[in-house]
Design an enzyme around this catalytic site. Sequence first.
Site, PDB file in Angstrom:
ATOM      1  N   GLU A   1     -35.168 -39.071  53.879  1.00 30.33           N
ATOM      2  CA  GLU A   1     -34.763 -40.294  53.644  1.00 30.33           C
ATOM      3  C   GLU A   1     -34.182 -41.408  54.230  1.00 30.33           C
ATOM      4  O   GLU A   1     -32.703 -41.288  54.277  1.00 30.33           O
ATOM      5  CB  GLU A   1     -34.042 -40.248  51.951  1.00 30.33           C
ATOM      6  CG  GLU A   1     -34.555 -39.814  50.826  1.00 30.33           C
ATOM      7  CD  GLU A   1     -33.415 -39.573  49.893  1.00 30.33           C
ATOM      8  OE1 GLU A   1     -32.394 -39.209  50.534  1.00 30.33           O
ATOM      9  OE2 GLU A   1     -34.263 -39.685  48.913  1.00 30.33           O
TER      10      GLU A   1
ATOM     11  N   GLU B   1     -39.040 -35.950  45.362  1.00 32.62           N
ATOM     12  CA  GLU B   1     -38.155 -35.414  44.639  1.00 32.62           C
ATOM     13  C   GLU B   1     -38.085 -36.546  43.216  1.00 32.62           C
ATOM     14  O   GLU B   1     -37.825 -38.089  43.475  1.00 32.62           O
ATOM     15  CB  GLU B   1     -36.709 -36.297  45.786  1.00 32.62           C
ATOM     16  CG  GLU B   1     -36.542 -35.289  47.069  1.00 32.62           C
ATOM     17  CD  GLU B   1     -34.833 -36.087  47.285  1.00 32.62           C
ATOM     18  OE1 GLU B   1     -34.247 -36.142  46.629  1.00 32.62           O
ATOM     19  OE2 GLU B   1     -35.102 -35.283  48.295  1.00 32.62           O
TER      20      GLU B   1
END
Length: 734
Positions: free
Chosen positions: A498, A602
Site C-alpha cells: 500500500e 485484502e
Amino acid sequence: MAGSHRRDARPDRERAHRSHRPPRKEDGARKDTRDTPEKRVSRDVQDGRQATEPLDRGERRAKRTSRDTPGQSARHKPRSPERRRRNDPSSYTSTERSSNPLSFDSLAKLDAHNEKNSRGTQEQEQLLTPGDKDRGHERRRKDKVASGRVLKDKVKHRRRSDHERRVVSGPLAEEGKVRRRGGYVAEDSGKKRFGRKCWISVLVVVLLLVILIPVGVYASKKHGGGGTSGGSGGSSDDGPAPANENLKGVNENDIPAAAKNTYLDPFTWYDTKDFNVTYTPETVGGLPVMGLDSKWDDSKRANENVPPLDKEWIYGTMPIRGVNLGGWLSLEPFITPSFFQSYKRNQGIVDEYTLTRELGPQKAAKTLERHYAMFIQEEDFQQIQAAGFDHVRIPFSYWAVTTYPGDPYVPKISWRYLLRAIEYCRKYGLRVNLDPHGLPGSQNGWNHSGRLGAIGWLNGTDGALNAQRSLDIHLQMSTFFAQPRYKNVIAIYGLANEPKMIALPTAAVLEWETKAAAIVRKSGMQQYLAVGDGFLGLSKWKGQLSDVPKVILDVHQYTIFNKNQINFSHQKKIQYACQGWTEQMKESVSVATGFGPTICGEWSQADTDCALYLNNVNTESRWEGNLPTEDPATSVTTPHCPPDSGTCSCDKANADPSDYSEEYKQWLMMYAEAQMTSFEAGWGWFYWTWVTESATQWSWKAGMAAGILPKKTWQRDFNCTSNVPDFKDLPENY
C-alpha cells in the site's frame, strides 16, 4: 494492511514522559533523629555524666524513672512529639530506612555487636524487679526495631519489619511508578493503625471500581466482543511459557561467546519449538539461517483441488484462495488492541513505533517475542489448510531484517518466526505471499506501516535515504529467498504494501518499483512480484511496468472506508460486489483493457468501520459520524449509515456473534460469498485476516466458527447469478 488506505494520517502525539515524584524538600536536609547509643550517651553528658562512662541499660532506666514527676511512672509518662518521631520507623527518610541489603560480613559484625551489648546488660537486669524486667524487655524490642538490629532468634519479627519498611522496586520502579508505602501512623504503644487518609483512599478506589468496571464491560461489548485470539495465547501475558524440550540435548557452552545473549543464542529464545537449535553462524545475503533444518519436503498439497508444492500452479486459471496473517509480525491496533488499551490518550501510544519506544528495548523484545510465539502457531496453519485455503500472505516489516539509528523497533527476532511460518506452510502444502508491510520511513503514514504520521519514504528530508534503505533490504531478502529451498513454497514476493500513491509522485514510486524488481531478479528469484495499486484505481494501471516480467497488481477492496460507499444499503453492498468489483477485475486482468494479472490482496465481510481502533487508536467511526480529521476530504462528523435509516449505532455490528439475528448472519455470509466470486474473476484473493483478538467480522477463524463464513473456501450457496434479496427485515442502522 487491512484497509490502510482508509486510515487518516494524523500527526504523532508527543510522548508523555513518566517521571518519579520529586523528593520532599525536607528529605535532603532532615537530621538523623534515630535514638542511637551514641546519642543517648551525649544526652547523659549533658546531665552531668562523662562520655567515657556510658550508662548501662539498667542505670539509664533508673535515671529516667527518677525524672518522672510524682504520681506518674516512666511507663505512662507521655512522650514528646520529638521522642515519638524518633522512635517511629515510618518517619525515617528512604536513606534511613536502609532498603539496601547488608553484606554477609556486615551482618556477622552486627550480630557480634548485638551479642556483646546483650551480655553487658544481663547483670544489671538481675537487679531489677519483675515489672522492670518486663518493661525492659519491651524497651529492647522497640530499640531493636528502631535501630535495625538483626538477631538470629528474631527472624520472623525482622521479616515483618522489613516488609513494612521496604521501598517499592522492580517493575514498578522501571515504569516510573515508585511511591512510598503509607497509610500507617505510630501510637505510644508501638502498635500501628490504619490512618483516616488511607480509609478515604480505599473508599475512593472502591467507588471508582464500582463505576469503571461496568463501563469497561460495556465498552468491550460495544467495540466488538466475540473475536478469538490466535494460537493458544494471543498477545496477553497469561498462560505457561513453552517447554522448549529441544534445548535439553544442547550444551550451552557450545554457543560462542560472541553469540551469547544475542538473537542467535537459542537459550534466549522464548519459544524453540520446531526450530533447529544447533548453533550455526551461517548467513545468506547477510541474514541468518539459524533455526532452519537442512532438509525439506515439497510434496504436500493444500487440498484435493490444487497441485502439490513441487508441481506448477497455473495462475490465471486456478484461483488463489488465500488468507492474511495480519497483526502478527507487523502490529495493527485493531487486530491486537490489548497492546494499546492500557495507555492513556495523552501518552500517544498509537503504533508499533510509539509502543516499543515506551516499553524500551528489553521489555519490548520480551513482549513482542511472546506475541510472535503465541499469536500464530502451527495449529493455525493446520486450520487454515482445513478451511480450504491454498495461499497465505504473511505481512512483516523491515525490522525483521535490520534497524537504523533512532529506531525503537525490536530488531531481527521476527525474522526467525517468519522462517518458521514458511516451514509450517510447506508442511501443509500452502504457498506463500511475502508482504513487506512496513518500509523505512513508512510508505503510507498509517499505523500498520509501523509509524503513524508523515510519509518518510520517497518523501521528506530522508525520503531518498529511506528509499535506498528499502532497496538494500530487498537485496538481502531476495538473495536469501533465492535459495533452492524456497523455489516452490514462495509463490509471490511483494515489493511494498500500500504505497500511498495518491500522496506520492506516481513516477517516483514506479521508478523505485522498477529498481526493486531488477534487484530481486538479479538475485535469482523468479517468483511473481506483487505491487500495490496505490489507491489510484485499477483503470490507471494499464500499460504500467510493462517491461517488468511476472508482476501482479494487488488491489485492496473495502466499501467501509469510502464515505460514498459505506452508506450503501445491505442489498446495494452485495450488488456492488457482484457487479462493480467484478467488472473492475475483468477489465484489469486483461492486458488489452488493463494491467494484466490482478489479485485482491485484502478484503473482509465487515459492513461498518466500528471495530475498536480500526480507524486508529482512540478514534471512533464514520458509521456513527464521530471521526473528525484535519483533512476536510476525509473528516466525518455526521453519521454515515444508509440515509434515512435513523440514528446509526455500532452496538449490533460489534456484538458477540451469538447475538446476531438470523437475517444479519444470512447477509454477512452472502456478502462474503459475493466478494469471493467477484475477485475470482481476476487471479483470486486473500482475506483480511485469519485471526483477531475481538473483531469478529475481520477474522476468518471467528467468522467460520460463528457460521457467517464458509467451512470450505469453495463451498458457497451464492455466486452472484441469482437476485439479491432486499433484506427488508434487517435494520440498515443496527
